[in-house]
Design a protein around this motif. Sequence first.
Motif, mmCIF file in Angstrom:
data_model
loop_
_atom_site.group_PDB
_atom_site.id
_atom_site.type_symbol
_atom_site.label_atom_id
_atom_site.label_comp_id
_atom_site.label_asym_id
_atom_site.label_seq_id
_atom_site.Cartn_x
_atom_site.Cartn_y
_atom_site.Cartn_z
ATOM 1 N N ALA A 53 0.837 -1.203 0.000
ATOM 2 C CA ALA A 53 0.000 0.000 0.000
ATOM 3 C C ALA A 53 0.873 1.255 0.000
ATOM 4 O O ALA A 53 0.578 2.227 -0.701
ATOM 5 C CB ALA A 53 -0.932 -0.003 1.211
ATOM 6 N N ARG A 54 1.950 1.234 0.764
ATOM 7 C CA ARG A 54 2.869 2.367 0.819
ATOM 8 C C ARG A 54 3.520 2.580 -0.552
ATOM 9 O O ARG A 54 3.613 3.713 -1.039
ATOM 10 C CB ARG A 54 3.946 2.123 1.879
ATOM 11 N N ALA A 55 3.924 1.509 -1.218
ATOM 12 C CA ALA A 55 4.539 1.624 -2.543
ATOM 13 C C ALA A 55 3.545 2.187 -3.551
ATOM 14 O O ALA A 55 3.902 3.017 -4.396
ATOM 15 C CB ALA A 55 5.049 0.258 -3.002
ATOM 16 N N GLN A 56 2.286 1.766 -3.447
ATOM 17 C CA GLN A 56 1.249 2.276 -4.346
ATOM 18 C C GLN A 56 1.015 3.769 -4.095
ATOM 19 O O GLN A 56 0.883 4.551 -5.036
ATOM 20 C CB GLN A 56 -0.046 1.488 -4.157
ATOM 21 N N LEU A 57 0.982 4.164 -2.856
ATOM 22 C CA LEU A 57 0.806 5.577 -2.512
ATOM 23 C C LEU A 57 1.969 6.419 -3.045
ATOM 24 O O LEU A 57 1.757 7.481 -3.618
ATOM 25 C CB LEU A 57 0.675 5.745 -0.998
ATOM 26 N N TYR A 58 3.196 5.936 -2.869
ATOM 27 C CA TYR A 58 4.361 6.665 -3.386
ATOM 28 C C TYR A 58 4.285 6.814 -4.904
ATOM 29 O O TYR A 58 4.651 7.857 -5.441
ATOM 30 C CB TYR A 58 5.658 5.965 -2.999
ATOM 31 N N ALA A 59 3.807 5.778 -5.598
ATOM 32 C CA ALA A 59 3.679 5.852 -7.062
ATOM 33 C C ALA A 59 2.663 6.920 -7.457
ATOM 34 O O ALA A 59 2.883 7.677 -8.414
ATOM 35 C CB ALA A 59 3.282 4.497 -7.625
ATOM 36 N N ILE A 60 1.558 7.017 -6.718
ATOM 37 C CA ILE A 60 0.536 8.034 -6.998
ATOM 38 C C ILE A 60 1.096 9.434 -6.752
ATOM 39 O O ILE A 60 0.892 10.346 -7.558
ATOM 40 C CB ILE A 60 -0.722 7.780 -6.143
ATOM 41 N N VAL A 61 1.814 9.600 -5.650
ATOM 42 C CA VAL A 61 2.409 10.905 -5.334
ATOM 43 C C VAL A 61 3.447 11.281 -6.391
ATOM 44 O O VAL A 61 3.488 12.424 -6.864
ATOM 45 C CB VAL A 61 3.030 10.904 -3.918
ATOM 46 N N ASP A 62 4.290 10.319 -6.785
ATOM 47 C CA ASP A 62 5.291 10.586 -7.822
ATOM 48 C C ASP A 62 4.634 11.011 -9.130
ATOM 49 O O ASP A 62 5.105 11.915 -9.810
ATOM 50 C CB ASP A 62 6.171 9.359 -8.064
ATOM 51 N N LYS A 63 3.523 10.380 -9.494
ATOM 52 C CA LYS A 63 2.792 10.739 -10.716
ATOM 53 C C LYS A 63 2.262 12.163 -10.596
ATOM 54 O O LYS A 63 2.345 12.946 -11.545
ATOM 55 C CB LYS A 63 1.633 9.764 -10.947
ATOM 56 N N GLY A 64 1.721 12.517 -9.451
ATOM 57 C CA GLY A 64 1.223 13.872 -9.226
ATOM 58 C C GLY A 64 2.316 14.915 -9.336
ATOM 59 O O GLY A 64 2.149 15.958 -9.977
ATOM 60 N N ILE A 65 3.460 14.640 -8.739
ATOM 61 C CA ILE A 65 4.594 15.567 -8.814
ATOM 62 C C ILE A 65 5.048 15.714 -10.260
ATOM 63 O O ILE A 65 5.312 16.816 -10.737
ATOM 64 C CB ILE A 65 5.747 15.101 -7.903
ATOM 65 N N SER A 66 5.100 14.608 -10.973
ATOM 66 C CA SER A 66 5.490 14.641 -12.387
ATOM 67 C C SER A 66 4.505 15.464 -13.209
ATOM 68 O O SER A 66 4.904 16.242 -14.084
ATOM 69 C CB SER A 66 5.571 13.209 -12.928
ATOM 70 N N ASP A 67 3.208 15.298 -12.945
ATOM 71 C CA ASP A 67 2.186 16.077 -13.650
ATOM 72 C C ASP A 67 2.357 17.575 -13.382
ATOM 73 O O ASP A 67 2.254 18.391 -14.292
ATOM 74 C CB ASP A 67 0.779 15.636 -13.233
ATOM 75 N N ILE A 68 2.605 17.936 -12.139
ATOM 76 C CA ILE A 68 2.788 19.343 -11.781
ATOM 77 C C ILE A 68 4.020 19.907 -12.483
ATOM 78 O O ILE A 68 3.976 20.988 -13.062
ATOM 79 C CB ILE A 68 2.895 19.513 -10.250
ATOM 80 N N GLU A 69 5.116 19.153 -12.450
ATOM 81 C CA GLU A 69 6.358 19.628 -13.066
ATOM 82 C C GLU A 69 6.233 19.785 -14.580
ATOM 83 O O GLU A 69 6.870 20.644 -15.174
ATOM 84 C CB GLU A 69 7.506 18.680 -12.721
ATOM 85 N N SER A 70 5.393 18.952 -15.216
ATOM 86 C CA SER A 70 5.246 19.035 -16.673
ATOM 87 C C SER A 70 4.113 19.971 -17.086
ATOM 88 O O SER A 70 3.833 20.122 -18.275
ATOM 89 C CB SER A 70 5.007 17.645 -17.256
ATOM 90 N N GLY A 71 3.462 20.589 -16.101
ATOM 91 C CA GLY A 71 2.401 21.546 -16.406
ATOM 92 C C GLY A 71 1.056 20.908 -16.714
ATOM 93 O O GLY A 71 0.166 21.560 -17.242
ATOM 94 N N CYS A 72 0.891 19.647 -16.392
ATOM 95 C CA CYS A 72 -0.369 18.941 -16.649
ATOM 96 C C CYS A 72 -1.251 18.950 -15.399
ATOM 97 O O CYS A 72 -1.678 17.899 -14.906
ATOM 98 C CB CYS A 72 -0.096 17.498 -17.069
ATOM 99 N N SER A 73 -1.491 20.128 -14.872
ATOM 100 C CA SER A 73 -2.344 20.236 -13.689
ATOM 101 C C SER A 73 -3.069 21.573 -13.721
ATOM 102 O O SER A 73 -2.704 22.482 -14.454
ATOM 103 C CB SER A 73 -1.506 20.122 -12.412
#
Length: 89
Positions: A53-73
Motif C-alpha cells: 500500500a505504501r509503494a502504491q501511494l508513493y507511485a501516486i504521489v510521484d505521478k502527481g509531482i510529475s504532472d505538476i512539473e510538466s504543467g499537466c495540472s
Amino acid sequence: MPICVPIRNMKDTAAFAEPGHAAQAPAIVTKNGKETLVSMSSEIHEGLRPEAARAQLYAIVDKGISDIESGCSRDAKTLTADVRKQYDL
C-alpha cells in the motif's frame, strides 16, 4: 529465504503447505524449472500488505509531482469552472 517447490507437489496440499509454514518464508512454485507462482502463509501476506500500500501511494504521489512539473495540472478553481462549463452546471 524463499524455498522452491515443484508444482507437482501441490497435489498433496498438506505436504505442500508444510515447508512454507516451517520456514516462515514464501514458497516459489516452479514448473519445468521456471518460477510459476508464489505461495505464502497468511501471516507473511498480512505483513506485506502495508508495504504494498505504501509503494502504491508513493507511485501516486510521484505521478502527481510529475504532472505538476510538466504543467499537466490545474488549480481547484480552474478545474471547477471547467467542469461546470463542460457539463452546463
